[in-house]
Design a protein around this motif. Structure first.
Motif, short mmCIF file in Angstrom:
data_model
loop_
_atom_site.label_atom_id
_atom_site.label_comp_id
_atom_site.label_asym_id
_atom_site.label_seq_id
_atom_site.Cartn_x
_atom_site.Cartn_y
_atom_site.Cartn_z
N PHE A 470 64.26 89.24 17.33
CA PHE A 470 65.51 89.03 17.92
C PHE A 470 65.52 87.64 18.19
O PHE A 470 64.87 86.61 18.21
CB PHE A 470 65.55 89.81 19.41
N SER A 471 67.17 87.26 18.17
CA SER A 471 67.41 85.82 18.35
C SER A 471 69.03 85.76 19.01
O SER A 471 69.80 86.66 18.81
CB SER A 471 67.22 84.87 17.18
N ASN A 472 69.35 84.67 19.50
CA ASN A 472 70.78 84.53 19.72
C ASN A 472 71.65 84.30 18.49
O ASN A 472 72.94 84.62 18.65
CB ASN A 472 70.89 83.22 20.58
N ASP A 473 71.08 84.09 17.53
CA ASP A 473 71.95 83.82 16.17
C ASP A 473 71.01 84.43 15.03
O ASP A 473 70.32 83.68 14.42
CB ASP A 473 72.20 82.55 15.95
N SER A 475 72.59 87.46 13.22
CA SER A 475 73.37 88.48 12.51
C SER A 475 73.42 89.81 13.19
O SER A 475 73.23 89.70 14.43
CB SER A 475 72.93 88.81 10.99
N ILE A 476 72.69 90.79 12.56
CA ILE A 476 72.32 92.07 13.01
C ILE A 476 71.43 91.99 14.18
O ILE A 476 71.16 93.26 14.65
CB ILE A 476 72.36 93.23 11.84
N LEU A 477 70.53 91.28 14.17
CA LEU A 477 69.40 91.29 15.15
C LEU A 477 69.70 90.19 16.35
O LEU A 477 68.95 89.46 16.78
CB LEU A 477 67.95 90.95 14.42
N SER A 478 71.03 89.79 16.41
CA SER A 478 71.44 88.90 17.37
C SER A 478 71.26 89.44 18.76
O SER A 478 71.72 90.66 19.04
CB SER A 478 72.81 88.41 17.41
N VAL A 482 76.27 90.96 18.95
CA VAL A 482 76.03 91.05 17.62
C VAL A 482 77.29 90.31 16.95
O VAL A 482 77.29 89.76 15.93
CB VAL A 482 75.96 92.40 17.17
N ASP A 483 78.29 90.55 17.46
CA ASP A 483 79.59 90.00 16.77
C ASP A 483 80.47 88.99 17.09
O ASP A 483 81.43 88.57 16.61
CB ASP A 483 80.44 91.31 16.68
N LEU A 612 70.05 99.77 17.52
CA LEU A 612 69.17 98.78 18.30
C LEU A 612 70.30 98.68 19.73
O LEU A 612 69.90 97.88 20.58
CB LEU A 612 69.09 97.43 17.77
N GLY A 613 71.32 99.22 19.60
CA GLY A 613 72.32 98.89 20.89
C GLY A 613 71.65 99.60 22.06
O GLY A 613 72.04 98.98 23.16
#
Length: 986
Positions: A470-473, A475-478, A482-483, A612-613
């Motif tokens: 996970f990361s702050n930036d 893509s789909i693992l932000s 996410v958007d 992952l929501g």
């Protein structure tokens, strides 16, 4: 081009219509949002064009009015900001110009903004600061021709012996007194008197160009050579050959050239007309190479360079890619598309450890790269090799730092002689893995203790290809969002998030299949790397999309891609400005989708499922619960339309927080609701969304965990029915704050379909009105049932609050058994202290009437339009200005009303004062429960006129700072009354 991003969608009724803002059961589609953005874009574009036309015609003040309107409608448009700044400079509003020039320079590194900031400072008599700024500008940019004389003046006032400017053509020009020396990285390259000096071959590789008179630098020295020669460019393959563009932002007038694969030079004088650039005043120049100009047959990748020897963005480039993206012609095997499909997975069996290396490509950013490497060195376990690939960094201090680490044996260093881009750098590092697993890590990341061990634990099975944290930036693992863009956490914040991810980790989350990994931090098993091969540097050039292509090729081999939800890595992301990055991303995405048809749909489907929501929601819950720190919590229920209700809720939230509560809000969504903490930073916890009624038990459990002790209803429109009984599920009391008349009027505003006050008839009259005009409840509820439900809910509430005595009296007529407590939303005595009383308008000038806010029909749109038409027809000395907006600004403007456009709260008083208004006017034709616009007008120092209805009338009568007139007064009489009371005096 200019553009806006507003998603609001007001209607002319101005009610809290569910169509206006969405809510439970009402889906605002992407098409709806796009249509509204198109409308707003068109408005902003019209304002921009009218401003430009007025300025060209010499009507500077009119031009500025229109450009300011355009700026408020398209706040991020650099073209509007630039045009308005220049207009301000031309009329002497220098400080306003300077503020915008500084913003443009900080955001875009704009050369013209850097130099015009100097002009502004000179006009503001800030000579010392102007000289300093000019020196900074000259050290990075070629001088604007118009500023040569000013440069001589400022260098003299700063005590400098002269000034200098350099060109991409390979020379430096010096205006100085006495003898000077020119030095490249400390080596003398020329000496003599003022004039132009040709720089020696290879000057482009230098970092620092100095011009000295004795021991003293001239103004502009030392020049940052790499800033001067920075090139924005792109080359792409098409079905017709190759095409591209390039320019030098530090010297836009310089005509560039392209060095072809066979060392031929191609001059590029023609300006490009179709480059999508966010940079104002960008001047890219385009070139095309037809098929007959290219090598015959399948020639492989071709290298195109700028005149300083650096590859163009997008090069090396394979001309055969043109056949791929255009879908014309026979393709070689390496470019044949492979459709994205459900490939069979490999057997899932434990695999033995093969060792591990960390590969970190590095290019620039000394501070960020240092922080990254130090965090890695502090957390790497024994036996893990760190391979750093220096992709020809232009920063000597960064190169020296890497040398030092290599000499100390802390890293294995690979150094490129020329910049080759991320894919090639990653490949050079991965080639040294020698059968070991690889963790590919960007140099703009921060990692935490144990990150390698946890990533390697996810690689322990034979079916695993890649694992991404996970990361702050990412893509789909932000996370959190996410958007939308997330804030970059600092070291402490990163560690907290990493610990939280570990605490909430479950094996089920780690087994979610991803369509792709993300190369910012991607662990790759040795077997996957061996079978899939390296990144396609021949296709993706400097990067973007190469890891997605790799993952899709790995999927075709049966490998799977998994998240590592128990690892959090901070990621700064790209901080570069310009057009190259955006253009390369678009080009590479086109190639990626041509190579792997169906990839976009696969990613979109994953985002829609959002597997992952639930994990993100758990993270949000834990973070909010941590903020609670043992306190009890208040829950404020509101609609999703903002406005006055949103302001009251925010003020109540702040008050509850000061009293020691955690104050949360509940807003409606199309599927249910979302829980928010308004005091948190942007995107603090955006995942607390609940589908209702299915997830009602989860919502209740979350609120119980957060120790909700009381609920305050502010607005229930748009909410799912079960929200009305949430207090029962929580076993807590609730209060009600009345903001409008939705409790007994399905039309909410007490207006009929003709925009007239209904007079609040009996139930039969209300039913007849609804039968004729319809309602906005969004519920199939008859008027008697609505009133009965409201009576029951008021009876069960602890306290029922209203903003004004007028509202209390009006509500009491319909609900006589309820006690309504007036709670004023502002201190009128404080507001009125700004109003000095009537002074009269100077003879010879028209009376200026100011209206404030978002003007809907019940807020008086029809009244203002009729007044404007009357004033024009009778040629009366009255001017109308709306500091705000309406759903139909154009009709008002055509009738002669000045409409400034939407404003932010901190702008409104300044906007009102700029209009030099004489009085304020509240044209509302329905009874307001409060009226923030009235407070704004008083705060700006104006007396106010309103109709004899609602809280606005109550407050003006008590103030003795204005006048109240009968509702329905004909506009001719209304205007005459205003002129008699406030008209010009001799």
């Amino acid at each position: 081009m200019i553009g806006v991003t507003s998603d609001s969608n007001p209607d002319l009724t101005g009610t809290t219509s569910r169509a206006a803002f969405g809510g439970y059961g009402h889906v605002v589609t992407p098409e709806d949002r796009a249509a509204w953005r198109d409308v707003m874009n068109a408005r902003a574009q019209v304002a921009f064009q009218r401003g430009q036309e007025a300025i060209q015609a010499g009507r500077l003040q009119d031009g500025i009015f229109w450009l300011e309107r355009a700026e408020r409608m398209a706040r991020q448009s650099p073209n509007v900001i630039w045009a308005l700044a220049i207009a301000f400079l031309n009329i002497g509003r220098v400080q306003s110009c300077l503020e915008r020039m500084e913003r443009l320079y900080q955001t875009y590194g704009l050369r013209e903004a850097a130099f015009l900031s100097v002009v502004c400072l000179v006009r503001l008599n800030e000579t010392a600061q102007a000289s300093s700024r000019l020196g900074t500008a000259l050290s990075k940019f070629h001088i604007l021709p118009e500023l040569r004389q000013l440069a001589s003046q400022l260098s003299k006032s700063a005590g400098k012996p002269g000034w200098c400017t350099a060109s991409n053509a390979g020379w430096v020009e010096v205006e100085a007194t006495g003898s000077i020396r020119v030095l490249l990285d400390g080596v003398e390259a020329g000496r003599g008197l003022c004039g132009r000096y040709k720089l020696p071959d290879g000057w482009q590789k230098a970092a620092r160009l100095e011009v000295r008179a004795g021991r003293q630098h001239v103004l502009g020295s030392p020049i940052d050579v790499q800033a001067l020669i920075r090139c924005e460019s792109l080359v792409r393959a098409t079905g017709k050959g190759l095409e591209g563009w390039l320019w030098y932002p530090a010297e836009p007038d310089h005509v560039p050239s392209v060095t072809l694969w066979d060392d031929r030079s191609l001059s590029v004088p023609e300006f490009a007309a179709d480059v999508d650039s966010d940079v104002p005043l960008s001047r890219p120049r385009s070139f095309r190479l037809e098929k007959n100009c290219l090598p015959k047959g399948d020639c492989g990748a071709l290298l195109l360079r700028d005149e300083h020897g650096r590859p163009l963005v997008g090069a090396p480039i394979d001309p055969m890619v043109g056949r791929l993206v255009s879908k014309r012609g026979r393709l070689p095997e390496r470019l044949r598309p492979v459709h994205v499909e459900a490939w069979p997975h490999r057997p899932r069996r434990p695999r033995g450890s093969s060792g591990c290396v960390v590969v970190i490509p590095v290019y620039r950013d000394l501070a960020g790269s240092k922080a990254c490497l130090r965090s890695v060195l502090a957390t790497v376990p024994p036996g893990i090799e760190i391979i750093v690939v220096d992709d020809a960094t232009p920063e000597p201090k960064l190169a020296n730092f890497l040398d030092m680490l290599a000499q100390d044996g802390k890293i294995t260093l690979v150094r490129h002689e020329s910049n080759q881009g991320f894919p090639a750098s990653a490949n050079d590092g991965m080639r040294l893995a020698a059968g070991r697993d690889v963790i590919l890590l960007n140099s703009d990341t921060l990692v935490c203790s144990g990150w390698i061990e946890r990533l390697r634990a996810r690689l322990a099975f034979t079916d695993v290809g890649t694992v991404t944290p996970f990361s702050n930036d990412a893509s789909i693992l932000s996370y959190p969002s996410v958007d939308t863009e997330n804030m970059v956490p600092d070291g402490s914040g990163t560690r907290k998030l990493d610990v939280l991810c570990q605490a909430l980790f479950s094996q089920e989350d780690a087994c979610i299949d991803l369509p792709t990994g993300n190369g910012f931090c991607m662990a790759i098993t040795a077997e996957c790397l061996a079978e899939t091969g390296f990144f396609r540097e021949d296709l993706f050039a400097q990067g973007y999309g190469e890891e997605n292509d790799f993952c899709l090729r790995a999927s075709a081999q049966g490998y799977r891609h998994f998240p590592a939800p128990d690892v959090y890595v901070a990621h700064t992301g790209s901080t570069s400005f310009g057009s190259s990055r955006k253009a390369l991303m678009g080009r590479n995405l086109e190639i990626l989708n041509a190579l792997h048809p169906g990839y976009d749909a696969e990613v979109a489907a994953f985002i829609e499922r959002d597997p992952l929501g639930q994990f993100r929601r758990q993270l949000d819950m834990s973070r909010i619960d941590e903020q609670r720190q043992g306190r009890s919590s208040m829950l404020l229920v509101q609609h999703d339309a903002g406005g006055g209700v949103g302001r009251v809720v925010l003020e109540r939230v702040q008050s509850f927080e000061q009293q020691g509560f955690l104050a949360l809000t509940l807003r409606p969504t199309s599927l249910g609701c979302k829980l928010e903490w308004p005091m948190g930073e942007k995107n603090f916890a955006p995942n607390l969304k609940f589908t209702l009624p299915e997830e009602l038990p989860l919502l209740v459990a979350a609120l119980l965990r957060l120790k909700i002790c009381r609920i305050e209803w502010h607005h229930l429109v748009g909410h799912a029915p079960c929200v009305r009984t949430l207090h029962e599920d929580l076993c807590v009391p609730y209060d009600v704050f009345v903001h409008d008349y939705i409790w007994f009027c399905p039309r909410i505003s007490l207006l009929d379909g003709n925009g007239r006050y209904c007079g609040e008839p009996d139930v039969a009259g209300c039913e007849a009105c609804i039968a004729t005009w319809g309602g906005y409840l969004g519920e199939d509820l008859a008027v008697p049932d609505l009133i009965s439900r409201s009576q029951r809910e008021f009876r069960q509430a602890g306290t029922v609050m209203v903003p004004s005595r007028d509202t209390a009296q009006r509500m009491t007529r319909h609900f006589p058994q309820t006690s309504f407590l007036p709670v004023p939303l502002e201190d009128d005595a404080v507001l009125l202290s700004n109003v000095s009383g009537r002074t009269g308008v100077i003879s010879g000038r028209a009376l200026r009437i100011c209206v404030v806010g978002g003007l809907s029909r019940w807020k008086g749109y029809d009244v203002l339009l009729s007044m404007a038409q009357c004033i024009r027809a009778m040629s009366l000395p009255v001017e109308l200005v709306l500091v705000g907006h309406t759903p139909d600004d154009e009709t008002l403007i055509a009738a002669g009303v000045k409409v400034t456009g939407e404003y932010q709260e901190d702008e409104v008083l300044g906007l009102i004062r700029e209009q030099s208004a004489d009085i304020g006017f509240i044209p509302s034709v329905a009874p307001e429960t409060w009226c923030y616009a009235l407070g704004i007008l008083w705060k700006s120092g104006l007396e106010v006129l309103c109709f004899d209805i609602g809280a606005q009338s109550e407050r003006v009568r008590c103030s003795d700072r204005g006048a109240v007139v009968p509702l329905g007064m004909p506009v001719e009489f209304l205007v005459r009354f205003i002129l008699r009371r406030w008209g010009p005096v001799s």
